[in-house]
Write a protein that holds these residues in place. Sequence first.
Motif, PDB file in Angstrom:
ATOM      1  N   ALA A   1     -25.425   3.857  20.956  1.00  0.00           N
ATOM      2  CA  ALA A   1     -25.156   3.339  22.303  1.00  0.00           C
ATOM      3  C   ALA A   1     -26.365   3.586  23.209  1.00  0.00           C
ATOM      4  O   ALA A   1     -26.726   2.720  24.009  1.00  0.00           O
ATOM      5  N   GLU A   2     -26.995   4.745  23.074  1.00  0.00           N
ATOM      6  CA  GLU A   2     -28.206   5.036  23.853  1.00  0.00           C
ATOM      7  C   GLU A   2     -29.333   4.078  23.473  1.00  0.00           C
ATOM      8  O   GLU A   2     -30.036   3.559  24.344  1.00  0.00           O
ATOM      9  N   LEU A   3     -29.504   3.846  22.191  1.00  0.00           N
ATOM     10  CA  LEU A   3     -30.536   2.914  21.728  1.00  0.00           C
ATOM     11  C   LEU A   3     -30.243   1.500  22.205  1.00  0.00           C
ATOM     12  O   LEU A   3     -31.139   0.782  22.655  1.00  0.00           O
ATOM     13  N   ASN A   4     -28.989   1.099  22.116  1.00  0.00           N
ATOM     14  CA  ASN A   4     -28.582  -0.237  22.540  1.00  0.00           C
ATOM     15  C   ASN A   4     -28.822  -0.411  24.046  1.00  0.00           C
ATOM     16  O   ASN A   4     -29.269  -1.468  24.488  1.00  0.00           O
ATOM     17  N   ALA A   5     -28.556   0.631  24.819  1.00  0.00           N
ATOM     18  CA  ALA A   5     -28.799   0.582  26.270  1.00  0.00           C
ATOM     19  C   ALA A   5     -30.291   0.478  26.558  1.00  0.00           C
ATOM     20  O   ALA A   5     -30.723  -0.343  27.377  1.00  0.00           O
ATOM     21  N   GLY A   6     -31.073   1.292  25.870  1.00  0.00           N
ATOM     22  CA  GLY A   6     -32.506   1.322  26.114  1.00  0.00           C
ATOM     23  C   GLY A   6     -33.249   0.068  25.686  1.00  0.00           C
ATOM     24  O   GLY A   6     -34.189  -0.362  26.356  1.00  0.00           O
ATOM     25  N   PHE A   7     -32.842  -0.529  24.596  1.00  0.00           N
ATOM     26  CA  PHE A   7     -33.578  -1.666  24.049  1.00  0.00           C
ATOM     27  C   PHE A   7     -32.951  -3.023  24.367  1.00  0.00           C
ATOM     28  O   PHE A   7     -33.650  -4.026  24.368  1.00  0.00           O
ATOM     29  N   ARG A   8     -31.645  -3.046  24.603  1.00  0.00           N
ATOM     30  CA  ARG A   8     -30.972  -4.334  24.836  1.00  0.00           C
ATOM     31  C   ARG A   8     -30.223  -4.384  26.160  1.00  0.00           C
ATOM     32  O   ARG A   8     -29.617  -5.393  26.484  1.00  0.00           O
ATOM     33  N   GLY A   9     -30.231  -3.254  26.913  1.00  0.00           N
ATOM     34  CA  GLY A   9     -29.528  -3.222  28.186  1.00  0.00           C
ATOM     35  C   GLY A   9     -28.019  -3.243  28.046  1.00  0.00           C
ATOM     36  O   GLY A   9     -27.314  -3.606  28.981  1.00  0.00           O
ATOM     37  N   LYS A  10     -27.521  -2.874  26.862  1.00  0.00           N
ATOM     38  CA  LYS A  10     -26.075  -2.873  26.596  1.00  0.00           C
ATOM     39  C   LYS A  10     -25.655  -1.438  26.241  1.00  0.00           C
ATOM     40  O   LYS A  10     -25.836  -1.021  25.090  1.00  0.00           O
ATOM     41  N   PRO A  11     -25.111  -0.690  27.208  1.00  0.00           N
ATOM     42  CA  PRO A  11     -24.798   0.732  26.973  1.00  0.00           C
ATOM     43  C   PRO A  11     -23.506   0.965  26.197  1.00  0.00           C
ATOM     44  O   PRO A  11     -22.658   1.763  26.606  1.00  0.00           O
ATOM     45  N   VAL A  12     -23.342   0.273  25.094  1.00  0.00           N
ATOM     46  CA  VAL A  12     -22.152   0.410  24.250  1.00  0.00           C
ATOM     47  C   VAL A  12     -22.587   0.543  22.792  1.00  0.00           C
ATOM     48  O   VAL A  12     -23.665   0.086  22.409  1.00  0.00           O
TER      49      VAL A  12
ATOM     50  N   ILE B   1     -28.153   2.248  12.116  1.00  0.00           N
ATOM     51  CA  ILE B   1     -26.783   1.871  11.783  1.00  0.00           C
ATOM     52  C   ILE B   1     -25.853   3.017  12.162  1.00  0.00           C
ATOM     53  O   ILE B   1     -26.162   4.186  11.910  1.00  0.00           O
ATOM     54  N   SER B   2     -24.730   2.679  12.795  1.00  0.00           N
ATOM     55  CA  SER B   2     -23.765   3.681  13.241  1.00  0.00           C
ATOM     56  C   SER B   2     -22.622   3.813  12.247  1.00  0.00           C
ATOM     57  O   SER B   2     -21.910   2.835  11.983  1.00  0.00           O
TER      58      SER B   2
ATOM     59  N   LEU C   1     -39.856   0.365   5.055  1.00  0.00           N
ATOM     60  CA  LEU C   1     -39.072   0.319   6.285  1.00  0.00           C
ATOM     61  C   LEU C   1     -38.404   1.664   6.491  1.00  0.00           C
ATOM     62  O   LEU C   1     -38.437   2.520   5.602  1.00  0.00           O
ATOM     63  N   ALA C   2     -37.805   1.842   7.664  1.00  0.00           N
ATOM     64  CA  ALA C   2     -37.080   3.072   7.963  1.00  0.00           C
ATOM     65  C   ALA C   2     -35.672   2.722   8.423  1.00  0.00           C
ATOM     66  O   ALA C   2     -35.455   1.700   9.075  1.00  0.00           O
ATOM     67  N   ILE C   3     -34.724   3.591   8.051  1.00  0.00           N
ATOM     68  CA  ILE C   3     -33.336   3.428   8.466  1.00  0.00           C
ATOM     69  C   ILE C   3     -32.891   4.713   9.153  1.00  0.00           C
ATOM     70  O   ILE C   3     -33.044   5.806   8.599  1.00  0.00           O
ATOM     71  N   LEU C   4     -32.336   4.565  10.348  1.00  0.00           N
ATOM     72  CA  LEU C   4     -31.740   5.673  11.078  1.00  0.00           C
ATOM     73  C   LEU C   4     -30.229   5.592  10.874  1.00  0.00           C
ATOM     74  O   LEU C   4     -29.592   4.621  11.317  1.00  0.00           O
ATOM     75  N   ALA C   5     -29.659   6.568  10.181  1.00  0.00           N
ATOM     76  CA  ALA C   5     -28.220   6.636   9.934  1.00  0.00           C
ATOM     77  C   ALA C   5     -27.635   7.552  11.000  1.00  0.00           C
ATOM     78  O   ALA C   5     -27.814   8.762  10.952  1.00  0.00           O
ATOM     79  N   THR C   6     -26.960   6.958  11.972  1.00  0.00           N
ATOM     80  CA  THR C   6     -26.560   7.702  13.153  1.00  0.00           C
ATOM     81  C   THR C   6     -25.091   7.513  13.479  1.00  0.00           C
ATOM     82  O   THR C   6     -24.304   7.100  12.631  1.00  0.00           O
ATOM     83  N   ASP C   7     -24.727   7.818  14.724  1.00  0.00           N
ATOM     84  CA  ASP C   7     -23.344   7.711  15.180  1.00  0.00           C
ATOM     85  C   ASP C   7     -23.279   6.831  16.428  1.00  0.00           C
ATOM     86  O   ASP C   7     -24.309   6.346  16.914  1.00  0.00           O
ATOM     87  N   ASP C   8     -22.061   6.640  16.945  1.00  0.00           N
ATOM     88  CA  ASP C   8     -21.884   5.768  18.100  1.00  0.00           C
ATOM     89  C   ASP C   8     -22.618   6.248  19.350  1.00  0.00           C
ATOM     90  O   ASP C   8     -23.142   5.433  20.105  1.00  0.00           O
ATOM     91  N   ALA C   9     -22.651   7.551  19.575  1.00  0.00           N
ATOM     92  CA  ALA C   9     -23.301   8.066  20.784  1.00  0.00           C
ATOM     93  C   ALA C   9     -24.787   7.702  20.804  1.00  0.00           C
ATOM     94  O   ALA C   9     -25.294   7.181  21.808  1.00  0.00           O
ATOM     95  N   GLU C  10     -25.469   7.951  19.697  1.00  0.00           N
ATOM     96  CA  GLU C  10     -26.911   7.662  19.668  1.00  0.00           C
ATOM     97  C   GLU C  10     -27.197   6.163  19.652  1.00  0.00           C
ATOM     98  O   GLU C  10     -28.116   5.691  20.327  1.00  0.00           O
TER      99      GLU C  10
END
Length: 170
Positions: A52-63, A102-103, A41-50
Motif C-alpha cells: 500500500a505504501e509503494l502503491n501510494a508512492g508510485f501510483r498515488g493510490k494508498p491502498v 507482490i503482496s 529481475l528482482a521480486i519483493l515478496a511483501t504484505d499489504d501494508a508495504e
Amino acid sequence: MSIEIHQKSARWSDIDLEAIAGMAGRATFERLGLDAEAVSLAILATDDAEIAELNAGFRGKPVPTNVLSWPATDLAAAEPGGLPAMPRADVFGEIELGDVAISYDTCAREAKAAGKPVSDHVTHLIVHGLLHLLGYDHIRDPDATLMQGCEVEILGKLGIDDPYWEKDGA
C-alpha cells in the motif's frame, strides 16, 4: 535466469516462491522468445501494508494491490494492441527487466475468493508482473486483450486454468 527474491513477510514461507518465480519466468520468456538465462529481475515478496505504501508512492493510490512492477526500460507499444518492443541485452549479454512487488495478503485473499490454490494465483501474478516488465499493459482495451491472451496461454502451458474465465453463476 537470475531472480533475486527479497522476502519481507514471513507469510511467504508457506510458498516456494523461488520455484514458482522460476517456473513462471521460464514459461513467460519461452512464450516471448527470450533467452531466460540472460534475464535478471528482482521480486519483493511483501504484505499489504508495504505494498500500500509503494502503491501510494508510485501510483498515488494508498491502498493494497496484488502486484506492482517497475520496468527497467519502457518497452510499451505506441499503438493500442501492438506488440511491445523486445528487450535488448547489455554489453555483458544480460537483460535487466526490473522489479516486481507482490503482496501475500491480497494474493491469498483473492485466491480464496476465487476458490483456487494460492500457488496458482501467485504464478498468475508473477506472469502478470513479468509481462508488465516486458511492456504489456491492460489500460487500453486492445492492450488488455493482448496481455490477457498471453497470460492465459502461458498459464495453460503450466496447467493453470484461465484466470479470466468466469464459472456459470459467478
